[in-house]
Design a protein around this motif. Structure first.
Motif, PDB file in Angstrom:
ATOM      1  N   ASN A   9       0.815  -1.214   0.000  1.00 32.44           N
ATOM      2  CA  ASN A   9       0.000   0.000   0.000  1.00 32.44           C
ATOM      3  C   ASN A   9       0.847   1.262   0.000  1.00 32.44           C
ATOM      4  O   ASN A   9       0.324   2.363  -0.082  1.00 32.44           O
ATOM      5  N   ALA A  10       2.198   1.094   0.070  1.00 36.08           N
ATOM      6  CA  ALA A  10       3.061   2.263  -0.142  1.00 36.08           C
ATOM      7  C   ALA A  10       3.518   2.319  -1.601  1.00 36.08           C
ATOM      8  O   ALA A  10       4.334   3.162  -1.968  1.00 36.08           O
ATOM      9  N   GLY A 207     -11.883  -0.148   0.812  1.00 36.69           N
ATOM     10  CA  GLY A 207     -10.471   0.244   0.781  1.00 36.69           C
ATOM     11  C   GLY A 207     -10.195   1.664   1.228  1.00 36.69           C
ATOM     12  O   GLY A 207      -9.083   2.155   1.050  1.00 36.69           O
ATOM     13  N   VAL A 208     -11.175   2.355   1.809  1.00 41.10           N
ATOM     14  CA  VAL A 208     -10.865   3.651   2.425  1.00 41.10           C
ATOM     15  C   VAL A 208     -10.603   3.457   3.920  1.00 41.10           C
ATOM     16  O   VAL A 208     -10.363   4.411   4.637  1.00 41.10           O
ATOM     17  N   VAL A 219      -8.105   1.639  -1.575  1.00 31.58           N
ATOM     18  CA  VAL A 219      -8.555   2.348  -2.774  1.00 31.58           C
ATOM     19  C   VAL A 219      -7.357   3.040  -3.425  1.00 31.58           C
ATOM     20  O   VAL A 219      -6.515   3.616  -2.735  1.00 31.58           O
ATOM     21  N   ARG A 220      -7.268   2.966  -4.756  1.00 34.15           N
ATOM     22  CA  ARG A 220      -6.120   3.581  -5.462  1.00 34.15           C
ATOM     23  C   ARG A 220      -6.521   4.831  -6.238  1.00 34.15           C
ATOM     24  O   ARG A 220      -5.702   5.698  -6.486  1.00 34.15           O
ATOM     25  N   GLU A 221      -7.794   4.882  -6.681  1.00 31.55           N
ATOM     26  CA  GLU A 221      -8.254   5.993  -7.513  1.00 31.55           C
ATOM     27  C   GLU A 221      -9.545   6.581  -6.942  1.00 31.55           C
ATOM     28  O   GLU A 221     -10.379   5.812  -6.439  1.00 31.55           O
ATOM     29  N   THR A 226      -3.719   5.286   2.039  1.00 38.01           N
ATOM     30  CA  THR A 226      -2.642   4.623   2.767  1.00 38.01           C
ATOM     31  C   THR A 226      -3.021   4.577   4.238  1.00 38.01           C
ATOM     32  O   THR A 226      -4.071   5.108   4.633  1.00 38.01           O
ATOM     33  N   GLU A 227      -2.142   3.995   5.008  1.00 41.62           N
ATOM     34  CA  GLU A 227      -2.383   3.954   6.453  1.00 41.62           C
ATOM     35  C   GLU A 227      -2.647   5.360   6.994  1.00 41.62           C
ATOM     36  O   GLU A 227      -3.472   5.551   7.881  1.00 41.62           O
TER      37      GLU A 227
END
Lengths: 515, 143
Positions: A9-10, A207-208, A219-221, A226-227
């Motif tokens: 996730n980084a 994913g949030v 979530v990416r988009e 991230t954490e």
């Protein structure tokens, strides 16, 4: 064998082996240590780094997914390991604990110095994820060798009838082996499946929330969560519990609550709700397992955004305050706004639209306090089938828009007598005046405990049986009925054009979650 | 009242408040005001017609759930004061077991009904199926 590309996730890319797979690795040395525990065979293998990079391993059994922030050696264990791999490769095998794996079967060919491993569902590395990430992401291949302990499971675990026992075996081993760096509670809960039901209802928004250390499905988009910018799992659970009448007071149980009932101390306890929920999360019969309110998850994220957005400081072109307004004169200059309601301006992002907007962080105590005032507008419908409907009398976001300014005006003067949000949120007298002077009048206009009137019935609700949402609509074909003597609800489909009978109202089935 | 657990007959019993006192008696006072809308609480009311003698394990387990954190505590014992039985729901299996009362404690029916209304949902529904009055404290006050 198939390799699956992964990204921490980084943002660090790496690969793992898909399961089931059979993979042959060349080793440096191997030792069969025998049936050490009397049932499973323990192997110690030393494998060159090049083999790990080329063939890869599955990572399914590891509760803590590896992550790397990729630059700071003092805080990033992966960076530290990579340095040893690059600069002192001969030391790596001595300084590093290596990988611990579990597999279904393993065979050694000593003449070719190869071992062949059958990786099946749930198997692979169960401890050493960061070692693995270091090896497969190091810029260069060196002579480093890694120690791999492989537990070859007893044949009986391959019998499908023992799959649950196998899962428990792997889970127990993984959690215990990861104790050199203790798994955080939420990572452990994620691995144990406690978050699953909550996630299922969040759909693409799951994913949030940062569900576990190194959680991979962020979530990416349009924004990469991230954490740091995601909601913590414990915070989500704390907020979700605030929507649950099993955890907190609700007018359907008592519409004239004592002051002490209106505010529960859990409102201002950081991880208090999560720690307790953890004990009963998998207990299907326990009323506080949050199963009932899990469908409210998406609405809750939207509500949290709305609460924080209402405290976003914005100005007009002439410099005057555009938001927040209507919360009392000079509200934005108060300690209450600056340190609590509107704290951390622009430091966080929205959740429901996946980070499209910058919002203030806002104290979780403030957010919790506000959700506490929205709960009376939620609706719960018991059935005789072991589940409950859940929904709302009135749209929670509209309710918030309608009452939050008055609430803020009511509590702001109190704030000067307190040092922190925790103090105010512990003040039953203030909470009582908020309920009696602001929330209750609006609740009485829009909700009712009298089954003979419209406001008794929800505007929108979720039916766990059909896993669908329903909305009030006289032209609908779904009849929600209340059986007064049993205090229970039923939902039945009628022929088009039918009229409701008894204590009931008509609804339409929604194809999408209302949020 | 005989000095035995009224459910098991055991001589090893503890006094248990049917309506919990709560912190600084707040829980009882709140319940009292809900049950008797026009009556004022006086100190000591919480000990009058509100105590049963229960074997230690029943008191600390199903009655008060002392093994659980405060916010997870919920009653797993129901009092069928009409048929003189108690129903205990297992913490492990969630099966309901019925016990005939050995003696009848001097407790107000509305207090028992209040306690029943506050116990686990499964037990609440079970008792409502037997007799809705078991969980309806108002019935006993309005009579």
């Amino acid at each position: 064998m198939t390799l699956i590309p992964k990204t921490t996730n980084a943002g660090t890319p790496y690969s793992v082996v898909s399961v089931p797979s059979r993979v042959t690795y060349t080793y440096f040395s191997s030792q069969d240590c025998g049936l050490v525990d009397g049932e499973n065979r323990y192997w110690t293998i030393y494998i060159p780094m090049s083999e790990v990079r080329e063939k890869c391993f599955p990572l399914n059994a590891n509760p803590r997914k590896p992550n790397s922030i990729g630059s700071n050696e003092s805080t990033d264990i992966v960076v530290k390991m990579r340095r040893t791999i690059s600069n002192d490769p001969e030391k790596f095998v001595r300084l590093n604990n290596g990988l611990t794996c579990v597999c279904s079967s393993l065979s050694i060919n000593s003449s070719s110095q190869t071992l062949t491993v059958d990786w099946r569902e749930g198997e692979g590395i169960l401890n050493g994820g960061h070692t693995y990430l270091s090896l497969v992401t190091n810029p260069t291949v060196t002579d480093a060798i890694v120690r791999v302990e492989i537990i070859e499971l007893s044949e009986r675990f391959n019998d499908p009838s023992n799959s649950s026992e196998k899962q428990d075996f792997i889970k127990e081993t993984a959690i215990a082996r990861n104790s050199n760096r203790q798994l955080k509670d939420f990572t452990r809960s994620e691995f144990e499946g406690k978050h699953q039901l909550l996630q299922n209802h969040l759909l693409d928004l799951k994913g949030v929330i940062y569900w576990s250390e190194g959680y991979e499905e962020m979530v990416r988009e349009p924004l990469a969560f991230t954490e740091r910018n995601a909601m913590k799992a414990a915070v989500f659970v704390r907020y979700l519990a605030l929507t649950d009448n099993s955890w907190h007071w609700h007018p359907s149980d008592n519409n004239d609550p004592a002051d002490s009932e209106i505010l529960n101390n859990l409102l201002v306890q950081g991880n208090g709700t999560y720690d307790q929920w953890n004990l009963v999360a998998l207990d299907e019969e326990h009323e506080k397992n949050l199963v009932k309110v899990a469908p409210l998850g998406r609405m809750l994220l939207a509500l949290v955004d709305r609460i924080r957005a209402s405290m976003k400081y914005e100005t007009n072109p002439d410099g005057s305050t555009a938001n927040p307004v209507g919360c009392g004169s000079s509200f934005i200059t108060t300690e209450f706004f600056q340190n609590w309601a509107g704290s951390g301006q622009g430091r966080e992002v929205s959740y429901h639209d996946k980070g499209s907007n910058e919002l203030p962080k806002s104290s979780p105590h403030f957010v919790a306090y506000m959700i506490n005032s929205i709960r009376p507008f939620l609706w719960y419908g018991d059935t005789d089938e072991g589940f409950e409907f859940v929904g709302w009398h009135l749209d929670p976001l509209s309710v918030y828009d309608e009452i939050h300014k008055a609430i803020v005006q009511e509590i702001t003067p109190q704030y000067i007598r307190h040092r922190s949000g925790r103090d105010l949120a512990s003040n039953n007298m203030v909470a009582s005046s908020v309920w009696r002077n602001i929330v209750r009048p609006y609740w009485a206009e829009n909700c009712s405990l009298d089954c003979a009137v419209d406001n008794f019935y929800p505007q929108v609700f979720f039916d766990p049986s059909s896993e669908k949402w329903y909305q009030r609509d006289n032209s609908g074909t779904w009849m929600l009925s209340y059986v007064d003597s049993d205090e229970e609800w039923t939902l039945n489909e009628l022929a088009p054009g039918s009229s409701p009978t008894g204590y009931s109202r008509m609804y339409v089935k929604l194809e999408e979650n209302p949020y | 009242m005989p000095l035995n657990c009224f459910i098991t007959g055991s001589e090893h019993f503890e006094k248990a408040h049917v309506i919990s006192k709560g912190s600084e008696i707040s829980e009882f006072i709140n319940a009292y005001h809900r049950i008797y809308v026009n009556s004022e609480y006086s100190p000591g009311f919480e000990d009058i017609q509100n105590i049963v003698y229960l074997r230690e394990d029943l008191h600390r387990g199903p009655m008060d759930s002392l093994n659980l954190p405060k916010d997870l505590r919920i009653r797993r014992i129901g009092f069928d004061f009409i048929n003189r039985k108690s129903y205990v729901i297992s913490a492990e299996t969630y099966k309901i077991e019925s016990f005939d009362w050995i003696s009848v404690p001097d407790v107000r029916p509305e207090y028992f009904a209040w306690s029943n209304k506050k116990c686990m949902k499964k037990l609440r529904k079970f008792m409502r199926g037997i007799d809705p009055r078991l969980t309806n404290f108002r019935h006993w006050v309005d009579e």
